[in-house]
Design a protein around this motif. Structure first.
Motif, short mmCIF file in Angstrom:
data_model
loop_
_atom_site.label_atom_id
_atom_site.label_comp_id
_atom_site.label_asym_id
_atom_site.label_seq_id
_atom_site.Cartn_x
_atom_site.Cartn_y
_atom_site.Cartn_z
N VAL A 45 0.85 -1.20 0.00
CA VAL A 45 0.00 0.00 0.00
C VAL A 45 0.88 1.25 0.00
CG1 VAL A 45 -1.81 1.29 1.21
CG2 VAL A 45 -1.86 -1.22 1.20
N LYS A 46 1.90 1.25 0.83
CA LYS A 46 2.81 2.41 0.88
C LYS A 46 3.48 2.63 -0.47
CE LYS A 46 4.05 1.96 5.76
NZ LYS A 46 5.14 1.61 6.69
N ALA A 47 3.89 1.56 -1.12
CA ALA A 47 4.53 1.69 -2.44
C ALA A 47 3.56 2.29 -3.44
CB ALA A 47 5.04 0.33 -2.92
N TRP A 48 2.29 1.84 -3.41
CA TRP A 48 1.30 2.39 -4.33
C TRP A 48 1.07 3.87 -4.03
CZ3 TRP A 48 -3.13 5.12 -4.45
CH2 TRP A 48 -3.77 5.19 -5.68
N LEU A 49 0.93 4.22 -2.76
CA LEU A 49 0.71 5.62 -2.39
C LEU A 49 1.87 6.50 -2.84
CD1 LEU A 49 -0.77 5.12 1.20
CD2 LEU A 49 -2.01 5.92 -0.83
N ALA A 50 3.08 6.02 -2.66
CA ALA A 50 4.26 6.79 -3.10
C ALA A 50 4.27 6.94 -4.61
CB ALA A 50 5.53 6.12 -2.60
N GLN A 51 3.98 5.85 -5.31
CA GLN A 51 4.00 5.87 -6.77
C GLN A 51 2.89 6.77 -7.33
OE1 GLN A 51 3.78 1.90 -8.32
NE2 GLN A 51 4.58 2.49 -10.31
N SER A 52 1.75 6.81 -6.65
CA SER A 52 0.61 7.60 -7.14
C SER A 52 0.86 9.10 -7.03
CB SER A 52 -0.65 7.25 -6.36
OG SER A 52 -0.61 7.81 -5.05
N GLY A 53 1.66 9.49 -6.06
CA GLY A 53 1.89 10.91 -5.83
C GLY A 53 0.72 11.60 -5.15
N LEU A 54 -0.30 10.85 -4.76
CA LEU A 54 -1.47 11.42 -4.10
C LEU A 54 -1.23 11.73 -2.63
CD1 LEU A 54 -4.26 9.08 -5.54
CD2 LEU A 54 -3.72 11.41 -6.25
N VAL A 55 -0.34 10.99 -2.02
CA VAL A 55 -0.11 11.08 -0.59
C VAL A 55 1.37 11.23 -0.32
CG1 VAL A 55 -0.35 9.83 1.60
CG2 VAL A 55 -2.13 9.63 -0.14
N ALA A 56 1.71 12.20 0.51
CA ALA A 56 3.09 12.33 0.95
C ALA A 56 3.27 11.42 2.16
CB ALA A 56 3.39 13.78 1.32
N LEU A 57 4.07 10.40 2.01
CA LEU A 57 4.27 9.44 3.10
C LEU A 57 5.21 10.00 4.15
CD1 LEU A 57 4.66 6.10 1.14
CD2 LEU A 57 2.77 6.77 2.59
N PRO A 58 4.84 9.86 5.41
CA PRO A 58 5.76 10.27 6.47
C PRO A 58 6.94 9.30 6.53
CG PRO A 58 3.83 9.19 7.40
CD PRO A 58 3.60 9.31 5.92
N ASP A 59 8.02 9.72 7.16
CA ASP A 59 9.19 8.85 7.28
C ASP A 59 8.84 7.55 8.00
OD1 ASP A 59 10.76 10.67 5.95
OD2 ASP A 59 11.41 11.66 7.79
N GLU A 60 8.03 7.67 9.04
CA GLU A 60 7.60 6.49 9.77
C GLU A 60 6.10 6.56 10.00
OE1 GLU A 60 9.67 5.19 13.17
OE2 GLU A 60 11.62 5.80 12.41
N THR A 61 5.43 5.42 9.93
CA THR A 61 4.01 5.36 10.22
C THR A 61 3.83 4.64 11.55
OG1 THR A 61 3.88 3.40 8.82
CG2 THR A 61 3.19 5.47 7.83
N PRO A 62 3.09 5.26 12.46
CA PRO A 62 2.94 4.68 13.81
C PRO A 62 1.83 3.65 13.91
CG PRO A 62 1.83 6.79 13.71
CD PRO A 62 2.46 6.57 12.36
N PHE A 63 1.52 2.97 12.83
CA PHE A 63 0.39 2.04 12.82
C PHE A 63 0.83 0.65 13.26
CE2 PHE A 63 -0.17 4.42 8.60
CZ PHE A 63 -0.57 5.59 9.24
N GLU A 64 -0.15 -0.09 13.77
CA GLU A 64 0.05 -1.51 14.03
C GLU A 64 0.27 -2.22 12.70
OE1 GLU A 64 0.05 -3.27 16.98
OE2 GLU A 64 0.06 -1.29 17.93
N PRO A 65 1.10 -3.26 12.64
CA PRO A 65 1.28 -4.00 11.39
C PRO A 65 -0.06 -4.50 10.86
CG PRO A 65 2.92 -4.68 13.02
CD PRO A 65 1.94 -3.78 13.72
N GLY A 66 -0.29 -4.28 9.58
CA GLY A 66 -1.52 -4.72 8.94
C GLY A 66 -2.64 -3.70 8.96
#
Length: 196
Positions: A45-66
């Motif tokens: 999902v992160k790879a798709w978001l980065a590739q889409s350019g729609l979302v600027a991904l933070p350096d780290e995501t504080p989410f639970e795995p999955g």
């Protein structure tokens, strides 16, 4: 991506819908008659978001795995249901999408580019998966409110489930891609003519 998945999808989902919300839906595709979900992990999902350019991904995501994978799949199915219902002329319940829209927390920021030019960029909060996906939800909402929604189409090839926004001048686009399904249809028609 997945070496078991045949070309042209071997490197992941294609961005061919001419609309980011529809590209989001196209992360599920048919290959050899089977539905394939390109998202198997949060990193997909992160790879798709980065590739889409729609979302600027933070350096780290504080989410639970999955958690991101789960939320992205939920949003994708919400958008798919709303698009399909609207295409069928049925009533659309915006409540599930509004949940994502309500999670959006953003502000504008004035930035200076490398060339010294000023530009405005919208910065989104990303403490939760829903917040991170909020720009996709906003894009989906604008698609659903589009006055020319008839230009949202599903590929006509019977072995395809991809969506696209028809931006052609004549508005007669039939295939997700001429190189993929358009070509497959031509080959099938040619074989049929040779047999007939």
């Amino acid at each position: 991506m997945n070496s078991l998945f045949p070309a042209p999808f071997a490197n992941g989902p294609l961005f061919l819908a001419d609309h980011g919300a529809l590209d989001f839906l196209n992360t599920v595709a048919l290959a050899e008659g089977q539905r394939h979900d390109f998202w198997q992990r949060d990193d997909d999902v992160k790879a798709w978001l980065a590739q889409s350019g729609l979302v600027a991904l933070p350096d780290e995501t504080p989410f639970e795995p999955g958690a991101l994978l789960h939320e992205a799949r939920e949003l994708r199915e919400t958008i798919r249901t709303l698009v399909a219902r609207k295409k069928a002329g049925e009533a659309v319940d915006p409540a599930p999408l509004n949940r994502y829209l309500a999670s959006a927390n953003s502000h504008q920021q004035l930035l200076t580019g490398e060339d010294g030019a000023l530009r405005i960029e919208r910065i989104y909060a990303s403490q939760t998966p829903a917040q991170l996906l909020a720009p996709v939800a906003e894009l989906a909402a604008s698609l659903l409110a589009e006055p020319h929604f008839e230009l949202v189409r599903e590929c006509e090839h019977p072995e395809c489930c991809l969506w696209f926004y028809d931006r052609t001048k004549s508005h007669r686009r039939r295939w997700c891609s001429m190189a993929l399904c358009g070509n497959r249809a031509k080959v099938a028609r040619f074989r049929q003519q040779k047999r007939g």
